[in-house]
Structure formats: structure tokens, C-alpha cells
Design an enzyme around this catalytic site. Structure first.
Site, mmCIF file in Angstrom:
data_model
loop_
_atom_site.group_PDB
_atom_site.id
_atom_site.type_symbol
_atom_site.label_atom_id
_atom_site.label_comp_id
_atom_site.label_asym_id
_atom_site.label_seq_id
_atom_site.Cartn_x
_atom_site.Cartn_y
_atom_site.Cartn_z
ATOM 1 N N ALA A 80 31.400 -6.904 -30.060
ATOM 2 C CA ALA A 80 33.152 -8.161 -30.681
ATOM 3 C C ALA A 80 33.022 -8.635 -29.477
ATOM 4 C CB ALA A 80 33.789 -7.650 -31.776
ATOM 5 N N GLN A 188 36.960 -6.279 -37.526
ATOM 6 C CA GLN A 188 37.265 -4.948 -38.748
ATOM 7 C C GLN A 188 37.001 -5.604 -40.075
ATOM 8 O OE1 GLN A 188 39.339 -2.107 -38.318
ATOM 9 N NE2 GLN A 188 38.779 -2.857 -36.173
ATOM 10 N N SER A 208 31.214 -6.679 -34.865
ATOM 11 C CA SER A 208 30.675 -5.600 -33.855
ATOM 12 C C SER A 208 29.918 -4.535 -34.740
ATOM 13 C CB SER A 208 31.479 -4.775 -33.475
ATOM 14 O OG SER A 208 31.345 -3.439 -32.209
ATOM 15 N N ALA A 209 28.536 -3.602 -34.849
ATOM 16 C CA ALA A 209 27.814 -3.162 -35.464
ATOM 17 C C ALA A 209 28.746 -1.757 -35.342
ATOM 18 C CB ALA A 209 26.320 -2.513 -35.207
ATOM 19 N N HIS A 210 29.585 -1.250 -34.076
ATOM 20 C CA HIS A 210 30.327 0.368 -34.622
ATOM 21 C C HIS A 210 31.084 0.496 -34.924
ATOM 22 C CE1 HIS A 210 33.129 -0.144 -31.630
ATOM 23 N NE2 HIS A 210 32.927 -1.052 -30.739
ATOM 24 N N CYS A 336 42.258 -0.615 -28.445
ATOM 25 C CA CYS A 336 41.166 -0.777 -27.596
ATOM 26 C C CYS A 336 42.120 -1.223 -25.371
ATOM 27 C CB CYS A 336 41.701 -2.510 -28.097
ATOM 28 S SG CYS A 336 40.545 -2.128 -30.084
HETATM 29 C C1 LIG Z 1 36.775 -3.380 -31.773
HETATM 30 C C2 LIG Z 1 37.275 -5.318 -32.233
HETATM 31 C C3 LIG Z 1 36.910 -5.578 -30.839
HETATM 32 C C4 LIG Z 1 35.521 -5.584 -29.995
HETATM 33 O O1 LIG Z 1 35.103 -4.456 -30.193
HETATM 34 P P1 LIG Z 1 33.543 -4.218 -29.052
HETATM 35 O O2 LIG Z 1 32.597 -4.275 -29.887
HETATM 36 O O3 LIG Z 1 34.023 -2.991 -28.833
HETATM 37 O O4 LIG Z 1 33.717 -5.268 -28.081
HETATM 38 C C5 LIG Z 1 37.287 -6.763 -31.223
HETATM 39 N N1 LIG Z 1 38.222 -7.977 -32.282
HETATM 40 C C6 LIG Z 1 39.214 -6.388 -33.221
HETATM 41 C C7 LIG Z 1 39.582 -6.705 -34.130
HETATM 42 C C8 LIG Z 1 38.167 -4.747 -33.447
HETATM 43 O O5 LIG Z 1 38.456 -4.196 -33.794
#
Ligand SMILES: *Cc1c(COP(=O)(O)O)cnc(C)c1O
Length: 408
Positions: A80, A188, A208-210, A336
């Protein structure tokens, strides 16, 4: 649910806003693509074709989760953060002639806010919309902030600290009326609550996949190709992969995992959301029964079903974390900013009183948590808060009726 819940082991993981474990079904789907299915999707032989087929299947699985998205609108990235960077910087470069103004919200993730700060150093202007005490956006503020120079509105779907869900359909309608691009950071929310890029007029969307039980290091930027056909300048130049938007050999196992994660999330969303909500409510209720002077941060109505951000007045979150971290993994805010103990810009934007600002814990419940674990957490947090408060002269004074500042 279809999988076996594992017996309780310590420490208990309750930090699912920071990241999630890979679902065993996702891992299984990825397995062949590390070894025997080793092809590069850009190669013109059977290994390449099979890899390409797997990538295209994932694209379809992801498009389906976003409702109304088409496969050719799904672009793979590393996560993300990269998707947000590509959306904002890529649009800024292509649509700069519009006047260089963009609008976002004070409670966005750093992967949006820091890109905005960077764009300000490059001559763009940014409006950071405030939120109310519950973390909600005022749509009239948004409408007032729009000028004829505005080319982009970027609003996250759900907040990563307090879980507040923004009204994307209304924001999308405002953006469409003014012919402004609409970007959504859905890291999220994707796979947790329903999303609809078509009905809500979303032009760009990051996930984001994780964050949805897939692997780390892979994500998606959805880019609308029709009404309007959004054009972005790439961050990465090279072999022209992903129609020139994102060069670099595709992360095939990661992409396969993300596709599977989206398929599972889509299929199980109603049931899973009921389960995590029940656990979240059990946790909230249990803590409130045992402890006085605790306060839920953010909108109690419009929030993610698995989120609980709660302040324990008179107990510094860092002390509380330290005292429980052998058995419970939670965080005091977002993960983050790389583990830094900075106060949360989100809670600051909600203007919570100082006593609540430094005393918040964020619980993020996940797919594999159990009621037994939640009961343990209630017990452990209750004991620890009581112990720490017993050492607090301020708490003692407040109990005697002196201090009621900001604790209503
Ligand atoms: C985790 C997160 C990101 C960043 O995602 P990554 O894949 O870890 O770079 C961006 N925006 C939000 C709202 C997030 O929760």
C-alpha cells in the site's frame, strides 16, 4: 468457520492492524510458485505462460473483491505504501496543469501524509481536512476545500488506529460532480468490510496483501480505465511491465497469495466479520466491566469490526505495553512509524485530552483469535491496569473525587 482454531499459546497476537499472519490456505496456494512453477510471466514459454495464467487469475480474484473493478484495472505493486505513492505522485505529475491542489485528511496513514508533504516541497498545495472528536470527516468542509485547482481527493476507507470508516459513497459523489480524481487507501478495509469502486466512484485504490492474511511485500493499485480513463506517471521505469505503470518482474508467489487471500476474504466476510466483532465486543465489555475511567477512541458506530482503541486513564500506554508484552502483542498506536514512540497524529487530530493521548492501546482482533484468548487478555490487562493505577497518585486523587477533567 472452516478451519480449526488452534489451542491457546502465548503471546497472543492482537495487532492485526499492523499485519496479519498468512492464512494456511494462502500459503498452500503460493507453494508451487516458489519452485516448480518458477516462470517469469513475461517469458514466452510454458513456464512463463503458466506464471502469467496464475497472475491473471489473481487479478480476477482481486477485481471481484473490489466489486465493479475489471481485471485490467488491477496493477501490482509492493504494497500500500507504493500504491499510495504511485497514486499521488503519479496523478500529481499527470494532472498538474489543473493547478496542483489536492485534498486529504489529517488522520491519513503516513504513506499518504508524507507523500503530500513531499508534494508540497515540489510546489503542490495540500488541504488537510480536520476530523471531529470521533474521527469523522465533515463533508461540508470537504466541499468548501475544493477549488478549480483541485485535481485529487485522497481519503482512507478505514483508519488504522481508531478504525473509523469514512463515507466513501458521498465523497465519491462530490468528487465526480467536480470532476476530481478520488483515491482511497483501503489497506485496512479491503477484505474486512465491503468495498465498491463502481458504486462509490473510486478512481484509484490502494490495498496491501499482508493486511488481509496474505504475504508481505505485495499490493495493488486499482486504476480506473473508463469514465474517466485515469493516467498516471510511473515511479519505476524499466521493462514496461503492468502496461508501463510499474516496471519490474512480477512477484508471482506473492500475487498468487494475494489473489487467494482476496478470494477467501470475499467468501467469508459476513461470517468472519460477525466472529471478530463478537470478540471485539466481548473484549470491550469485559474491560469496561472491570475497570473505571477507560474510554474508547473513535466513532463507536462506524468502525471496523475488529478494532478497539481504548485509553486507560492514569496508565501510560508504554508502561502498560511493557508490562503485558510477554503475553499480549498489541500496540499503542500505529506500527507505521517504525517503532517510534511518537504520540499518535490520529489521536491528536481527534483532540482527545492529554490524559487519553498517552494512555491508548490499539487492539486489532484477527481471524484466528479465540474467545479463550480474549478472556485471557481481559484478565491480564485488568490486573495490570489495576497494579499500575495503584502506584499512581493522580489516580488515587481522582478516585477521591478531585479530578474529573476530560473523563466523561
Ligand atoms: C499498513 C498500511 C499501509 C502501508 O501498507 P504496506 O503494504 O505495509 O506498505 C498504508 N495505509 C494504511 C491505512 C495501512 O494500514
Amino acid at each position: 468457520m472452516s478451519f480449526q482454531k488452534t489451542p491457546m499459546k502465548l503471546p497472543i497476537y492482537l495487532d492485526h492492524h499492523a499485519t496479519t499472519p498468512v492464512d494456511p490456505r494462502v500459503l498452500e496456494a503460493m507453494q508451487p510458485y516458489w519452485t516448480q512453477e518458477c516462470g517469469n510471466p513475461a517469458s514466452g514459454h510454458v513456464f512463463g505462460w503458466k506464471a502469467k495464467q496464475a497472475v491473471e487469475k489473481a487479478r480476477a480474484q482481486i477485481a471481484q473483491l473490489l466489486a465493479g473493478a475489471r481485471e485490467e484495472e488491477i496493477f501490482f505493486t509492493s504494497g500500500a505504501t507504493e500504491s499510495n505513492n504511485t497514486a499521488l505522485k503519479g496523478a500529481a505529475e499527470r494532472y498538474a496543469e489543473r493547478g496542483g491542489h489536492l485534498i486529504t485528511v489529517a488522520t491519513e496513514h503516513k504513506a499518504v501524509l508524507d507523500v503530500c508533504h513531499y508534494l508540497e516541497t515540489r510546489g503542490f498545495t495540500v488541504t488537510y481536512l480536520p476530523v471531529d472528536a470521533l474521527g469523522r470527516l465533515n463533508l461540508q468542509d470537504l466541499e468548501k476545500a475544493i477549488t478549480d485547482k483541485t485535481f485529487l481527493i485522497s481519503v482512507m476507507h478505514a483508519n488504522n488506529e481508531v478504525g473509523v470508516i469514512h463515507p466513501l459513497a458521498e465523497i465519491g459523489r462530490i468528487a465526480k460532480e467536480r470532476e476530481i480524481l478520488f483515491h482511497v487507501d483501503a489497506a485496512q478495509s479491503a477484505g474486512k468490510i465491503p468495498l465498491n469502486v463502481e458504486a462509490w466512484g473510486i478512481d484509484l485504490l490502494s490495498l496491501s496483501a499482508h493486511k488481509l492474511y496474505g504475504p508481505k511485500g505485495v499490493g495493488v493499485l486499482y486504476v480506473r480505465q473508463n469514465k474517466p480513463h485515469v493516467r498516471l506517471s510511473p515511479l519505476l521505469h524499466g521493462g514496461g511491465h503492468e502496461h508501463g505503470l510499474r516496471s519490474g518482474t512480477l512477484n508471482v508467489p506473492g500475487i498468487v497469495g494475494l489473489g487467494k487471500a482476496c478470494e477467501i476474504a470475499g467468501a467469508e466476510m459476513p461470517e468472519e466479520s460477525r466472529c471478530v466483532r463478537a470478540l471485539r465486543d466481548r473484549l470491550e465489555k469485559g474491560l469496561k466491566q472491570n475497570l473505571d475511567r477507560i474510554y474508547v477512541n473513535g466513532d463507536a458506530e462506524n468502525r471496523l469490526p475488529h478494532n478497539l482503541n481504548i485509553s486507560f486513564a492514569y496508565v501510560e500506554s508504554e508502561s502498560l505495553l511493557m508490562a503485558i508484552n510477554e503475553s499480549i502483542a498489541v500496540s499503542s498506536g500505529s506500527a507505521c512509524t517504525d517503532g517510534s514512540a511518537d504520540t499518535s497524529h490520529v489521536l491528536k487530530a481527534l483532540r482527545v485530552p492529554p490524559e487519553r493521548l498517552h494512555t491508548a492501546l490499539r487492539f486489532g482482533i484477527g481471524r484466528f483469535n479465540t474467545a479463550e484468548e480474549i478472556d485471557f487478555v481481559i484478565q491480564k490487562v485488568t490486573e495490570t491496569v489495576r497494579k499500575l493505577r495503584a502506584m499512581s497518585p493522580l489516580y488515587e486523587a481522582a478516585q477521591k473525587g478531585g479530578d474529573r477533567r476530560g473523563f466523561h
